[in-house]
Design an enzyme around this catalytic site. Structure first.
Site, PDB file in Angstrom:
ATOM      1  N   TYR A 230      -8.575 -16.036 -10.612  1.00  0.00           N
ATOM      2  CA  TYR A 230      -7.274 -16.141 -11.268  1.00  0.00           C
ATOM      3  C   TYR A 230      -6.137 -15.470 -10.520  1.00  0.00           C
ATOM      4  O   TYR A 230      -4.983 -15.566 -10.939  1.00  0.00           O
ATOM      5  CB  TYR A 230      -7.359 -15.571 -12.687  1.00  0.00           C
ATOM      6  CG  TYR A 230      -8.358 -16.318 -13.538  1.00  0.00           C
ATOM      7  CD1 TYR A 230      -8.077 -17.597 -14.001  1.00  0.00           C
ATOM      8  CD2 TYR A 230      -9.590 -15.759 -13.854  1.00  0.00           C
ATOM      9  CE1 TYR A 230      -8.988 -18.293 -14.768  1.00  0.00           C
ATOM     10  CE2 TYR A 230     -10.514 -16.459 -14.619  1.00  0.00           C
ATOM     11  CZ  TYR A 230     -10.206 -17.725 -15.069  1.00  0.00           C
ATOM     12  OH  TYR A 230     -11.123 -18.416 -15.828  1.00  0.00           O
TER      13      TYR A 230
ATOM     14  N   PRO B  45      -7.278 -17.570 -24.862  1.00  0.00           N
ATOM     15  CA  PRO B  45      -8.003 -16.302 -24.757  1.00  0.00           C
ATOM     16  C   PRO B  45      -8.213 -15.827 -23.333  1.00  0.00           C
ATOM     17  O   PRO B  45      -8.413 -16.609 -22.406  1.00  0.00           O
ATOM     18  CB  PRO B  45      -9.342 -16.593 -25.434  1.00  0.00           C
ATOM     19  CG  PRO B  45      -9.499 -18.064 -25.405  1.00  0.00           C
ATOM     20  CD  PRO B  45      -8.106 -18.615 -25.459  1.00  0.00           C
ATOM     21  N   ASN B  46      -8.154 -14.521 -23.213  1.00  0.00           N
ATOM     22  CA  ASN B  46      -8.408 -13.763 -21.993  1.00  0.00           C
ATOM     23  C   ASN B  46      -7.304 -13.859 -20.955  1.00  0.00           C
ATOM     24  O   ASN B  46      -7.360 -13.152 -19.948  1.00  0.00           O
ATOM     25  CB  ASN B  46      -9.771 -14.130 -21.378  1.00  0.00           C
ATOM     26  CG  ASN B  46     -10.906 -13.801 -22.312  1.00  0.00           C
ATOM     27  OD1 ASN B  46     -10.964 -12.700 -22.851  1.00  0.00           O
ATOM     28  ND2 ASN B  46     -11.781 -14.757 -22.538  1.00  0.00           N
TER      29      ASN B  46
ATOM     30  N   ARG C  57      -8.949  -9.613 -14.780  1.00  0.00           N
ATOM     31  CA  ARG C  57     -10.146 -10.435 -14.941  1.00  0.00           C
ATOM     32  C   ARG C  57     -10.331 -11.374 -13.758  1.00  0.00           C
ATOM     33  O   ARG C  57      -9.457 -12.195 -13.465  1.00  0.00           O
ATOM     34  CB  ARG C  57     -10.035 -11.258 -16.228  1.00  0.00           C
ATOM     35  CG  ARG C  57     -11.204 -12.196 -16.434  1.00  0.00           C
ATOM     36  CD  ARG C  57     -11.024 -13.034 -17.690  1.00  0.00           C
ATOM     37  NE  ARG C  57     -12.128 -13.972 -17.772  1.00  0.00           N
ATOM     38  CZ  ARG C  57     -11.973 -15.265 -17.992  1.00  0.00           C
ATOM     39  NH1 ARG C  57     -10.776 -15.765 -18.181  1.00  0.00           N
ATOM     40  NH2 ARG C  57     -13.026 -16.046 -18.046  1.00  0.00           N
TER      41      ARG C  57
ATOM     42  N   ARG D 259     -16.070 -25.509 -11.369  1.00  0.00           N
ATOM     43  CA  ARG D 259     -16.720 -24.297 -11.871  1.00  0.00           C
ATOM     44  C   ARG D 259     -17.987 -24.645 -12.647  1.00  0.00           C
ATOM     45  O   ARG D 259     -18.574 -25.702 -12.464  1.00  0.00           O
ATOM     46  CB  ARG D 259     -15.711 -23.496 -12.693  1.00  0.00           C
ATOM     47  CG  ARG D 259     -14.539 -23.051 -11.796  1.00  0.00           C
ATOM     48  CD  ARG D 259     -13.545 -22.189 -12.476  1.00  0.00           C
ATOM     49  NE  ARG D 259     -14.172 -20.965 -12.957  1.00  0.00           N
ATOM     50  CZ  ARG D 259     -13.631 -20.220 -13.907  1.00  0.00           C
ATOM     51  NH1 ARG D 259     -12.496 -20.567 -14.472  1.00  0.00           N
ATOM     52  NH2 ARG D 259     -14.243 -19.125 -14.309  1.00  0.00           N
TER      53      ARG D 259
ATOM     54  N   HIS E  29      -4.391 -25.449 -16.103  1.00  0.00           N
ATOM     55  CA  HIS E  29      -5.455 -24.477 -15.826  1.00  0.00           C
ATOM     56  C   HIS E  29      -5.184 -23.849 -14.473  1.00  0.00           C
ATOM     57  O   HIS E  29      -4.924 -24.567 -13.498  1.00  0.00           O
ATOM     58  CB  HIS E  29      -6.836 -25.145 -15.840  1.00  0.00           C
ATOM     59  CG  HIS E  29      -7.180 -25.698 -17.185  1.00  0.00           C
ATOM     60  ND1 HIS E  29      -7.666 -24.896 -18.201  1.00  0.00           N
ATOM     61  CD2 HIS E  29      -7.065 -26.940 -17.691  1.00  0.00           C
ATOM     62  CE1 HIS E  29      -7.850 -25.649 -19.274  1.00  0.00           C
ATOM     63  NE2 HIS E  29      -7.490 -26.894 -18.996  1.00  0.00           N
TER      64      HIS E  29
ATOM     65  N   ASN F 214      -2.191 -23.735 -21.697  1.00  0.00           N
ATOM     66  CA  ASN F 214      -3.414 -23.346 -21.001  1.00  0.00           C
ATOM     67  C   ASN F 214      -4.365 -22.887 -22.105  1.00  0.00           C
ATOM     68  O   ASN F 214      -4.317 -21.736 -22.542  1.00  0.00           O
ATOM     69  CB  ASN F 214      -3.185 -22.227 -19.986  1.00  0.00           C
ATOM     70  CG  ASN F 214      -4.448 -21.900 -19.210  1.00  0.00           C
ATOM     71  OD1 ASN F 214      -5.558 -22.173 -19.662  1.00  0.00           O
ATOM     72  ND2 ASN F 214      -4.288 -21.287 -18.048  1.00  0.00           N
TER      73      ASN F 214
ATOM     74  N   ALA G 219     -10.590 -20.878 -22.693  1.00  0.00           N
ATOM     75  CA  ALA G 219     -11.916 -21.216 -23.222  1.00  0.00           C
ATOM     76  C   ALA G 219     -11.853 -22.208 -24.389  1.00  0.00           C
ATOM     77  O   ALA G 219     -12.800 -22.964 -24.606  1.00  0.00           O
ATOM     78  CB  ALA G 219     -12.667 -19.965 -23.650  1.00  0.00           C
TER      79      ALA G 219
ATOM     80  N   GLU H  16      -1.239 -29.913 -20.217  1.00  0.00           N
ATOM     81  CA  GLU H  16      -2.369 -28.986 -20.132  1.00  0.00           C
ATOM     82  C   GLU H  16      -2.411 -28.411 -18.715  1.00  0.00           C
ATOM     83  O   GLU H  16      -2.333 -29.162 -17.740  1.00  0.00           O
ATOM     84  CB  GLU H  16      -3.668 -29.725 -20.437  1.00  0.00           C
ATOM     85  CG  GLU H  16      -4.906 -28.858 -20.339  1.00  0.00           C
ATOM     86  CD  GLU H  16      -6.193 -29.659 -20.522  1.00  0.00           C
ATOM     87  OE1 GLU H  16      -7.225 -29.034 -20.774  1.00  0.00           O
ATOM     88  OE2 GLU H  16      -6.171 -30.914 -20.400  1.00  0.00           O
TER      89      GLU H  16
END
Length: 148
Positions: free
Chosen positions: A23, A10-11, A18, A110, A103, A74, A77, A101
């Site tokens: 990012y 998502p996103n 964003r 964070r 990110h 990735n 969330a 995985e």
């Protein structure tokens, strides 16, 4: 030719818009182009997907199992709470199919809720905080794994 599917949660369709301070300014289309180029350099066919729909991402994991396709994931969330995605990812790695995985940012640096991943314990490997370069590292890693 080995196929790799890059799955984004998502996103990530909002890349470039964003939180560019986290990012970057590159878009999902920029990621598609880069991943395709990186894969092509290794003789691999790389398909980049993105969905805000957890069920669709899970279906892509199931498809990877059925087709024996390595995954760069990735989970965004979904990383922190999606046990359904974790179960689907486990089916991938239980079949001996690589799942890396990735990110873009470093979740450990964070907010506290981002520090735990339900995917990391299942993944073949995890790459964080390298921006889009992390996807290249993941594609290279899969190439190395499938060539051995």
């Amino acid at each position: 030719m080995t196929k790799i599917v890059v799955v984004n949660g998502p996103n990530l369709g909002r890349l470039g818009v964003r939180e560019p301070e986290i990012y970057g300014s590159e878009t999902l289309e920029d990621l598609r182009i880069a991943c395709s180029q990186w894969g092509s350099e290794l003789g691999m066919d790389v398909e980049v997907r993105q969905s805000d729909d957890e069920a669709e991402v899970i279906r892509w994991m199931h498809q990877a199992v059925d087709e024996k396709t390595p995954i760069v994931l990735n989970p965004a969330a979904f990383t922190h709470y999606s046990y359904g995605l974790a179960d689907a990812a486990a089916q991938v790695t239980d079949e001996g199919i690589p799942l890396i995985e990735v990110h873009i940012s470093n979740p450990a640096s964070r907010e506290s809720f981002r520090k735990y991943s339900v995917i990391s314990p299942i993944a073949t490997g995890t790459i964080t905080g390298m921006g889009f370069w992390g996807y290249k590292l993941a594609i290279d890693a899969i190439n190395h794994i499938v060539e051995d």
